[in-house]
Scaffold this motif. Structure first.
Motif, PDB file in Angstrom:
ATOM      1  N   SER A 490       0.831  -1.205   0.000  1.00  0.00           N
ATOM      2  CA  SER A 490       0.000   0.000   0.000  1.00  0.00           C
ATOM      3  C   SER A 490       0.861   1.249   0.000  1.00  0.00           C
ATOM      4  O   SER A 490       0.604   2.207  -0.758  1.00  0.00           O
ATOM      5  CB  SER A 490      -0.921   0.008   1.225  1.00  0.00           C
ATOM      6  OG  SER A 490      -1.788  -1.102   1.223  1.00  0.00           O
ATOM      7  N   ALA A 491       1.895   1.257   0.852  1.00  0.00           N
ATOM      8  CA  ALA A 491       2.774   2.420   0.928  1.00  0.00           C
ATOM      9  C   ALA A 491       3.500   2.658  -0.393  1.00  0.00           C
ATOM     10  O   ALA A 491       3.624   3.799  -0.861  1.00  0.00           O
ATOM     11  CB  ALA A 491       3.778   2.232   2.065  1.00  0.00           C
ATOM     12  N   ALA A 492       3.954   1.567  -1.030  1.00  0.00           N
ATOM     13  CA  ALA A 492       4.652   1.698  -2.311  1.00  0.00           C
ATOM     14  C   ALA A 492       3.718   2.230  -3.394  1.00  0.00           C
ATOM     15  O   ALA A 492       4.100   3.071  -4.215  1.00  0.00           O
ATOM     16  CB  ALA A 492       5.231   0.342  -2.718  1.00  0.00           C
ATOM     17  N   ALA A 493       2.468   1.732  -3.400  1.00  0.00           N
ATOM     18  CA  ALA A 493       1.499   2.193  -4.398  1.00  0.00           C
ATOM     19  C   ALA A 493       1.203   3.679  -4.230  1.00  0.00           C
ATOM     20  O   ALA A 493       1.087   4.420  -5.217  1.00  0.00           O
ATOM     21  CB  ALA A 493       0.212   1.370  -4.279  1.00  0.00           C
ATOM     22  N   GLU A 494       1.085   4.132  -2.992  1.00  0.00           N
ATOM     23  CA  GLU A 494       0.810   5.548  -2.746  1.00  0.00           C
ATOM     24  C   GLU A 494       1.987   6.422  -3.203  1.00  0.00           C
ATOM     25  O   GLU A 494       1.776   7.497  -3.785  1.00  0.00           O
ATOM     26  CB  GLU A 494       0.529   5.777  -1.261  1.00  0.00           C
ATOM     27  CG  GLU A 494      -0.810   5.201  -0.804  1.00  0.00           C
ATOM     28  CD  GLU A 494      -1.053   5.411   0.672  1.00  0.00           C
ATOM     29  OE1 GLU A 494      -0.124   5.901   1.362  1.00  0.00           O
ATOM     30  OE2 GLU A 494      -2.159   5.078   1.138  1.00  0.00           O
ATOM     31  N   GLY A 497       1.874   6.629  -6.948  1.00  0.00           N
ATOM     32  CA  GLY A 497       0.647   7.168  -7.520  1.00  0.00           C
ATOM     33  C   GLY A 497      -0.268   6.125  -8.131  1.00  0.00           C
ATOM     34  O   GLY A 497      -1.125   6.456  -8.955  1.00  0.00           O
ATOM     35  N   LYS A 498      -0.127   4.874  -7.717  1.00  0.00           N
ATOM     36  CA  LYS A 498      -0.967   3.794  -8.244  1.00  0.00           C
ATOM     37  C   LYS A 498      -2.215   3.612  -7.378  1.00  0.00           C
ATOM     38  O   LYS A 498      -2.255   4.051  -6.228  1.00  0.00           O
ATOM     39  CB  LYS A 498      -0.178   2.486  -8.285  1.00  0.00           C
ATOM     40  CG  LYS A 498       1.009   2.475  -9.228  1.00  0.00           C
ATOM     41  CD  LYS A 498       1.702   1.120  -9.190  1.00  0.00           C
ATOM     42  CE  LYS A 498       2.892   1.071 -10.148  1.00  0.00           C
ATOM     43  NZ  LYS A 498       3.574  -0.257 -10.086  1.00  0.00           N
ATOM     44  N   ASP A 499      -3.223   2.940  -7.930  1.00  0.00           N
ATOM     45  CA  ASP A 499      -4.406   2.603  -7.156  1.00  0.00           C
ATOM     46  C   ASP A 499      -4.027   1.547  -6.121  1.00  0.00           C
ATOM     47  O   ASP A 499      -3.491   0.478  -6.458  1.00  0.00           O
ATOM     48  CB  ASP A 499      -5.511   2.054  -8.060  1.00  0.00           C
ATOM     49  CG  ASP A 499      -6.757   1.692  -7.275  1.00  0.00           C
ATOM     50  OD1 ASP A 499      -7.481   2.605  -6.843  1.00  0.00           O
ATOM     51  OD2 ASP A 499      -6.986   0.473  -7.074  1.00  0.00           O
ATOM     52  N   VAL A 500      -4.288   1.834  -4.858  1.00  0.00           N
ATOM     53  CA  VAL A 500      -3.837   0.973  -3.769  1.00  0.00           C
ATOM     54  C   VAL A 500      -4.487  -0.406  -3.840  1.00  0.00           C
ATOM     55  O   VAL A 500      -3.803  -1.440  -3.750  1.00  0.00           O
ATOM     56  CB  VAL A 500      -4.124   1.631  -2.402  1.00  0.00           C
ATOM     57  CG1 VAL A 500      -3.820   0.662  -1.261  1.00  0.00           C
ATOM     58  CG2 VAL A 500      -3.295   2.899  -2.242  1.00  0.00           C
ATOM     59  N   ASN A 501      -5.805  -0.445  -4.025  1.00  0.00           N
ATOM     60  CA  ASN A 501      -6.491  -1.741  -4.035  1.00  0.00           C
ATOM     61  C   ASN A 501      -6.046  -2.615  -5.206  1.00  0.00           C
ATOM     62  O   ASN A 501      -5.900  -3.836  -5.065  1.00  0.00           O
ATOM     63  CB  ASN A 501      -8.011  -1.541  -4.085  1.00  0.00           C
ATOM     64  CG  ASN A 501      -8.562  -1.050  -2.756  1.00  0.00           C
ATOM     65  OD1 ASN A 501      -8.004  -1.346  -1.697  1.00  0.00           O
ATOM     66  ND2 ASN A 501      -9.653  -0.303  -2.799  1.00  0.00           N
ATOM     67  N   THR A 502      -5.830  -1.985  -6.358  1.00  0.00           N
ATOM     68  CA  THR A 502      -5.355  -2.747  -7.517  1.00  0.00           C
ATOM     69  C   THR A 502      -3.973  -3.334  -7.239  1.00  0.00           C
ATOM     70  O   THR A 502      -3.702  -4.515  -7.545  1.00  0.00           O
ATOM     71  CB  THR A 502      -5.287  -1.842  -8.758  1.00  0.00           C
ATOM     72  OG1 THR A 502      -6.598  -1.338  -9.045  1.00  0.00           O
ATOM     73  CG2 THR A 502      -4.779  -2.628  -9.965  1.00  0.00           C
ATOM     74  N   ALA A 503      -3.111  -2.523  -6.632  1.00  0.00           N
ATOM     75  CA  ALA A 503      -1.753  -3.013  -6.320  1.00  0.00           C
ATOM     76  C   ALA A 503      -1.804  -4.164  -5.326  1.00  0.00           C
ATOM     77  O   ALA A 503      -1.056  -5.133  -5.449  1.00  0.00           O
ATOM     78  CB  ALA A 503      -0.914  -1.850  -5.765  1.00  0.00           C
TER      79      ALA A 503
END
Length: 510
Positions: A490-494, A497-503
């Motif tokens: 989640s932290a990496a996705a944020e 700039g990626k969608d957290v749930n998708t990641a």
């Protein structure tokens, strides 16, 4: 789905988890009372599996003041149910329903409860049979699902449903072809069949044993005609609601003080219901209603209390303190005139914060077993706990400033626990790791211990704060393994700039 269940997306849950607040019919009666306080307008249902002896259990449930008793047959079960349960648990609903009806009649209990039946009811014939055996309401689940397109793949929990019924995957959901009209038509056919059921095999059956009606006093009802008396008119909360009138009507701050006794169960819950009824899930601003109670509280003190309510107990509490806490704050400390050492005495009973979702609990003293079982969002500070602490936790943070019993963190899939002078041999390490605190952890625990001292004047907190640099080194962190991985994703996705749930789903499903 994870948001609804107050868990973390991508982290598996143990399903179904044990109900560690129910070990006897008295425990069940307390839960029924808690739920009725949480919403006096709701009907409280108890579901029983059809099996030999279910009638006796149903009689106990009726005496425990359940409004509805559901007899569920062995053929039912969700697509996530273990096959062993589907194949080997329970008996046909017809047998369980007949036994329940006859037992309730024999004990003069049938008129105070509604009896439901379910477990693969599919036809009008099933409805008629259930009605003859004593049911007033009838549950359909699998059949309407099939009508909507379900093909019974039994992968509901894997997010891979091929027909888009039980999945959040947008590609699979496009395959869903069900329409409300399909279900409506199905039940219209059921209703038509109920009006005219004929079956040639019926002529050769002796149905006397299951259709038997016991000899009853004249005027005894064979169906539900009176409502259960839950005793809500005697609740201490009626006084709390009156004292909090300004806050309930105008959201103005209220401070009050009142004595409490251990016969006062579920204190604060009806008050919480009034807050939620008026202000919804957001509740009131923090601390709008601030009530101090003096004495020994009964079971379920502060159960389901929402944001905006602070309950301060000067005394002690029984089991289930903070059950289902939903944003409120509970503070328990000994009476100011108490002569004993709070840090070595029990201040609250078993199963504190069971199923709690948000809020704060500060306990100056020890708590019993199963502390914060199924906690999914509460921050709790306590000075010692019994066995099985933090079992099945899915969220929240727990700080234990004292001894623990055995089997800490069993089945813990989320949240974080901090323990002072931890004996690592008592930790159930199947799903968690024991780590040292980082700077963020240390800052959070310091802030929480300061608040604990502020609210309770704890000598334990005071001692730790005097030399915090040394105290923080005595703390250990219990961190669920999968939860840690998901937080990292989640932290990496944020950051990217990626969608957290998708990641998260990509990481979990590979």
């Amino acid at each position: 789905m994870a948001k609804t269940r107050h868990s973390t997306p991508g982290v598996g849950l143990i399903s179904p988890p044990p109900h560690h607040d129910i070990y006897s019919i008295e425990d069940l009666a307390q839960l029924i009372h808690d739920l009725k306080n949480a919403n006096p307008q709701a009907r409280i249902h108890v579901k029983l599996v059809a099996e030999v002896g279910v009638g006796t259990v149903a009689a106990g449930v009726a005496k425990a003041h359940s409004d509805v008793i559901l007899i569920s047959g062995h053929d039912g079960g969700t697509g996530a149910s273990p096959l062993t349960s589907l194949k080997h648990a329970g008996a046909p609903w017809e047998l369980g329903l007949a036994e329940t009806q006859q037992t309730l009649l024999l004990n003069g209990l049938r008129d105070r409860v509604v009896v439901q039946a379910d477990g693969q009811l599919k036809t009008g014939r099933d409805v008629v049979i259930a009605a003859l055996l004593g049911a007033e309401e009838f549950g359909f689940a699998s059949a309407p699902l099939v009508v909507m397109g379900c093909v019974m793949m039994r992968v509901c929990h894997l997010d891979t449903c091929p027909v888009g019924v039980a999945t959040q995957n947008p590609v699979l959901r496009e395959r869903f072809t069900g329409r409300p009209e399909f279900v409506q038509t199905f039940f219209e056919y059921i209703a038509e069949e109920v009006r005219a059921v004929q079956y040639w095999k019926a002529s050769g059956l002796d149905l006397e044993p299951i259709l038997h009606v016991p000899a009853l006093p004249e005027g005894t009802s064979r169906r539900h005609v009176v409502n259960q008396d839950h005793g809500l008119d005697k609740a201490l909360d009626n006084q709390l609601i009156a004292l909090s009138a300004q806050a309930l009507e105008y959201a103005e701050p209220v401070i009050a003080q009142i004595p409490v006794r251990n016969v006062n169960r579920t204190v604060g819950t009806m008050l919480g219901y009034e807050v939620t009824k008026r202000y919804g899930g957001a509740g009131l601003p923090d601390g709008t209603i601030d009530i101090t109670l003096n004495g020994s509280a009964g079971q379920s003190f502060g159960a389901f209390v929402p944001r905006g309510i602070t309950l301060r107990l000067l005394g002690d509490a029984n089991d289930y303190l903070g059950k289902g806490l939903s944003g409120g704050r509970l503070i328990v400390r000994p009476d100011e005139n108490a002569s004993f050492d709070a840090a070595t005495n029990v201040i609250a009973g078993n199963v504190v914060a069971y199923g709690a979702t948000s809020g704060e609990i500060f306990l100056r003293g020890l708590a019993g077993e199963r502390f914060c079982v199924r906690n999914s969002g509460v921050t709790a500070v306590v000075e010692g706990v019994g066995d099985h602490a933090c079992e099945y936790m899915t969220g929240g943070r727990v700080i234990v400033l004292g001894p623990t019993g055995r089997n800490v963190a069993a089945g813990m899939s989320g949240g974080v626990t901090y323990i002072l002078d931890l004996d690592s041999t008592v930790v159930n390490a199947e799903m968690v790791d024991v780590e040292t605190l980082d700077e963020t952890d240390a800052a959070f625990v310091l802030s929480s211990v300061r608040r604990h001292f502020e609210f309770t004047q704890s000598t334990v907190a005071e001692s730790l704060l005097k030399d915090w640099d040394a105290s923080v080194k005595r703390l250990s962190k219990i961190m669920p393994k999968d939860y840690k991985k998901v937080l990292a994703v989640s932290a990496a996705a944020e950051r990217e700039g990626k969608d957290v749930n998708t990641a998260i789903m990509e990481a979990v499903n590979g």
